[in-house]
Write a protein that holds these residues in place. Structure first.
Motif, PDB file in Angstrom:
ATOM      1  N   GLU A  34       0.829  -1.217   0.000  1.00  9.18           N
ATOM      2  CA  GLU A  34       0.000   0.000   0.000  1.00  9.18           C
ATOM      3  C   GLU A  34       0.857   1.259   0.000  1.00  9.18           C
ATOM      4  N   GLU A  35       2.017   1.184   0.629  1.00  9.16           N
ATOM      5  CA  GLU A  35       2.944   2.318   0.667  1.00  9.16           C
ATOM      6  C   GLU A  35       3.779   2.422  -0.613  1.00  9.16           C
ATOM      7  N   LYS A  36       3.552   1.490  -1.538  1.00  9.23           N
ATOM      8  CA  LYS A  36       4.269   1.430  -2.812  1.00  9.23           C
ATOM      9  C   LYS A  36       5.758   1.160  -2.646  1.00  9.23           C
ATOM     10  N   ALA A  37       6.114   0.534  -1.545  1.00 13.43           N
ATOM     11  CA  ALA A  37       7.501   0.133  -1.325  1.00 13.43           C
ATOM     12  C   ALA A  37       7.794  -1.187  -2.038  1.00 13.43           C
ATOM     13  N   VAL A  38       6.726  -1.931  -2.367  1.00 12.22           N
ATOM     14  CA  VAL A  38       6.848  -3.212  -3.055  1.00 12.22           C
ATOM     15  C   VAL A  38       5.770  -3.262  -4.139  1.00 12.22           C
ATOM     16  N   ARG A  39       6.145  -3.721  -5.323  1.00  7.61           N
ATOM     17  CA  ARG A  39       5.177  -3.791  -6.428  1.00  7.61           C
ATOM     18  C   ARG A  39       4.360  -5.079  -6.417  1.00  7.61           C
ATOM     19  N   VAL A  40       4.964  -6.172  -5.989  1.00  4.72           N
ATOM     20  CA  VAL A  40       4.290  -7.468  -5.953  1.00  4.72           C
ATOM     21  C   VAL A  40       4.606  -8.127  -4.617  1.00  4.72           C
ATOM     22  N   ILE A  41       3.548  -8.588  -3.927  1.00  8.85           N
ATOM     23  CA  ILE A  41       3.756  -9.312  -2.669  1.00  8.85           C
ATOM     24  C   ILE A  41       3.240 -10.736  -2.839  1.00  8.85           C
ATOM     25  N   GLY A  42       3.970 -11.646  -2.254  1.00  9.43           N
ATOM     26  CA  GLY A  42       3.583 -13.038  -2.410  1.00  9.43           C
ATOM     27  C   GLY A  42       4.165 -13.916  -1.331  1.00  9.43           C
ATOM     28  N   VAL A  43       4.039 -15.201  -1.571  1.00  7.10           N
ATOM     29  CA  VAL A  43       4.441 -16.201  -0.589  1.00  7.10           C
ATOM     30  C   VAL A  43       5.157 -17.357  -1.277  1.00  7.10           C
ATOM     31  N   CYS A  44       5.810 -18.152  -0.481  1.00  7.76           N
ATOM     32  CA  CYS A  44       6.441 -19.382  -0.950  1.00  7.76           C
ATOM     33  C   CYS A  44       5.987 -20.525  -0.043  1.00  7.76           C
ATOM     34  N   ASN A  45       5.768 -21.657  -0.630  1.00  9.31           N
ATOM     35  CA  ASN A  45       5.482 -22.877   0.124  1.00  9.31           C
ATOM     36  C   ASN A  45       4.195 -22.802   0.934  1.00  9.31           C
ATOM     37  N   PHE A  46       3.241 -21.994   0.507  1.00 11.95           N
ATOM     38  CA  PHE A  46       1.953 -21.923   1.179  1.00 11.95           C
ATOM     39  C   PHE A  46       1.011 -22.938   0.556  1.00 11.95           C
ATOM     40  N   ASN A  47       0.391 -23.750   1.382  1.00 10.31           N
ATOM     41  CA  ASN A  47      -0.629 -24.685   0.937  1.00 10.31           C
ATOM     42  C   ASN A  47      -1.979 -23.968   0.928  1.00 10.31           C
ATOM     43  N   GLU A 170       7.124 -37.818  -6.046  1.00 14.86           N
ATOM     44  CA  GLU A 170       8.464 -37.644  -5.470  1.00 14.86           C
ATOM     45  C   GLU A 170       8.723 -36.173  -5.186  1.00 14.86           C
ATOM     46  N   LYS A 171       8.749 -35.849  -3.919  1.00 12.65           N
ATOM     47  CA  LYS A 171       8.998 -34.488  -3.445  1.00 12.65           C
ATOM     48  C   LYS A 171      10.465 -34.379  -3.042  1.00 12.65           C
ATOM     49  N   ILE A 172      11.084 -33.249  -3.336  1.00 10.55           N
ATOM     50  CA  ILE A 172      12.487 -33.086  -2.926  1.00 10.55           C
ATOM     51  C   ILE A 172      12.651 -32.125  -1.759  1.00 10.55           C
ATOM     52  N   GLY A 173      11.698 -31.231  -1.568  1.00 13.41           N
ATOM     53  CA  GLY A 173      11.778 -30.257  -0.479  1.00 13.41           C
ATOM     54  C   GLY A 173      10.935 -30.686   0.703  1.00 13.41           C
ATOM     55  N   PRO A 174      11.082 -29.990   1.826  1.00  4.58           N
ATOM     56  CA  PRO A 174      10.285 -30.319   3.015  1.00  4.58           C
ATOM     57  C   PRO A 174       8.822 -29.917   2.864  1.00  4.58           C
ATOM     58  N   ASN A 175       7.975 -30.547   3.620  1.00  2.00           N
ATOM     59  CA  ASN A 175       6.545 -30.251   3.637  1.00  2.00           C
ATOM     60  C   ASN A 175       6.323 -29.005   4.496  1.00  2.00           C
ATOM     61  N   PRO A 176       5.684 -27.971   3.952  1.00  2.00           N
ATOM     62  CA  PRO A 176       5.455 -26.752   4.736  1.00  2.00           C
ATOM     63  C   PRO A 176       4.647 -26.971   6.010  1.00  2.00           C
ATOM     64  N   ASP A 177       3.829 -28.008   6.040  1.00  2.24           N
ATOM     65  CA  ASP A 177       3.010 -28.252   7.226  1.00  2.24           C
ATOM     66  C   ASP A 177       3.779 -28.902   8.367  1.00  2.24           C
ATOM     67  N   VAL A 178       4.933 -29.488   8.093  1.00  2.00           N
ATOM     68  CA  VAL A 178       5.698 -30.135   9.161  1.00  2.00           C
ATOM     69  C   VAL A 178       7.106 -29.562   9.319  1.00  2.00           C
ATOM     70  N   PHE A 179       7.523 -28.705   8.410  1.00  2.00           N
ATOM     71  CA  PHE A 179       8.885 -28.183   8.413  1.00  2.00           C
ATOM     72  C   PHE A 179       9.272 -27.542   9.733  1.00  2.00           C
ATOM     73  N   PHE A 180       8.382 -26.733  10.299  1.00  2.00           N
ATOM     74  CA  PHE A 180       8.729 -26.001  11.511  1.00  2.00           C
ATOM     75  C   PHE A 180       8.467 -26.793  12.777  1.00  2.00           C
ATOM     76  N   GLU A 181       7.815 -27.946  12.683  1.00  2.00           N
ATOM     77  CA  GLU A 181       7.573 -28.752  13.862  1.00  2.00           C
ATOM     78  C   GLU A 181       8.869 -29.254  14.482  1.00  2.00           C
ATOM     79  N   VAL A 182       9.922 -29.377  13.676  1.00  4.47           N
ATOM     80  CA  VAL A 182      11.198 -29.859  14.217  1.00  4.47           C
ATOM     81  C   VAL A 182      11.815 -28.855  15.180  1.00  4.47           C
ATOM     82  N   PHE A 183      11.363 -27.601  15.140  1.00  7.75           N
ATOM     83  CA  PHE A 183      11.918 -26.565  16.005  1.00  7.75           C
ATOM     84  C   PHE A 183      11.120 -26.386  17.306  1.00  7.75           C
ATOM     85  N   GLN A 184      10.055 -27.174  17.466  1.00 10.52           N
ATOM     86  CA  GLN A 184       9.201 -27.059  18.657  1.00 10.52           C
ATOM     87  C   GLN A 184       9.850 -27.719  19.849  1.00 10.52           C
TER      88      GLN A 184
END
Length: 184
Positions: A34-47, A170-184
């Motif tokens: 909204e402040e026009k500091a970024v033209r496109v906002i998005g996400v990665c690995n969102f289900n 065949e997935k090569i990257g981590p699952n976004p739903d469990v990736f951060f559980e290892v840090f709990q």
């Protein structure tokens, strides 16, 4: 922005949804947009459920969702959801980091029929599915080859044969739903 010596960023992405606070982060991204500091906002690995959460809590969907997608793991349901909601799909690891997928008999057969390399066939498959791609290479000849995908098209039968590779799952990257559980 001062540290970057820029007036704005072209694109700014949240890399992982994490388990908590991604909606607070998304609100900050909305403010930057909204402040026009970024033209496109998005996400990665969102289900889908992550996307639904940010929309429900902020009323604003991402413009881009970058996630793992290749013939062995295309995530069609997620890609279709994004397409239906006007979210650009950007394929992360579009060629599955090379290796085994380049030796796949289906990919090899389509490459032979097309007079193209396996990498070109995979990249063209993505383009025809409506994905944005950023193939990675440090080799000048491969970079040049990766650009030569706009002067041919895969026919419906070739697309169907490549689409059938989804069954390998065949997935090569981590699952976004469990990736951060290892840090709990």
């Amino acid at each position: 922005m001062n540290n970057l010596q820029l007036d704005y960023l072209d694109c700014f992405l949240i890399h992982w949804p994490g388990k908590y606070l991604f909606t607070d982060t998304w609100r900050a991204f909305i403010r930057l947009y909204e402040e026009k500091a970024v033209r496109v906002i998005g996400v990665c690995n969102f289900n889908i459920h992550h996307l639904e959460t940010v929309e429900k809590e902020t009323g604003v969907l991402p413009m881009v969702n970058q996630f793992e997608s290749h013939p062995y793991y295309p995530q069609n349901e997620l890609a279709d959801y994004c397409l239906g909601r006007g979210i650009l799909t950007e394929a992360w690891s579009p060629m599955m980091c090379g290796g085994a997928i380049f030796a796949d008999p289906t990919i090899g057969a389509v490459a032979g029929e097309s007079g193209r390399t396996p990498a070109q066939v995979i990249l063209r498959w993505h383009i025809q599915k409506g994905h944005r791609i950023f193939p990675k290479s440090v080799h000048a000849d491969r970079i040049d080859s990766n650009f030569r995908i706009f002067d041919f098209a895969l026919d419906d039968g070739q697309m169907e044969r490549i689409n059938a590779l989804e069954g390998k799952n065949e997935k090569i990257g981590p699952n976004p739903d469990v990736f951060f559980e290892v840090f709990q």
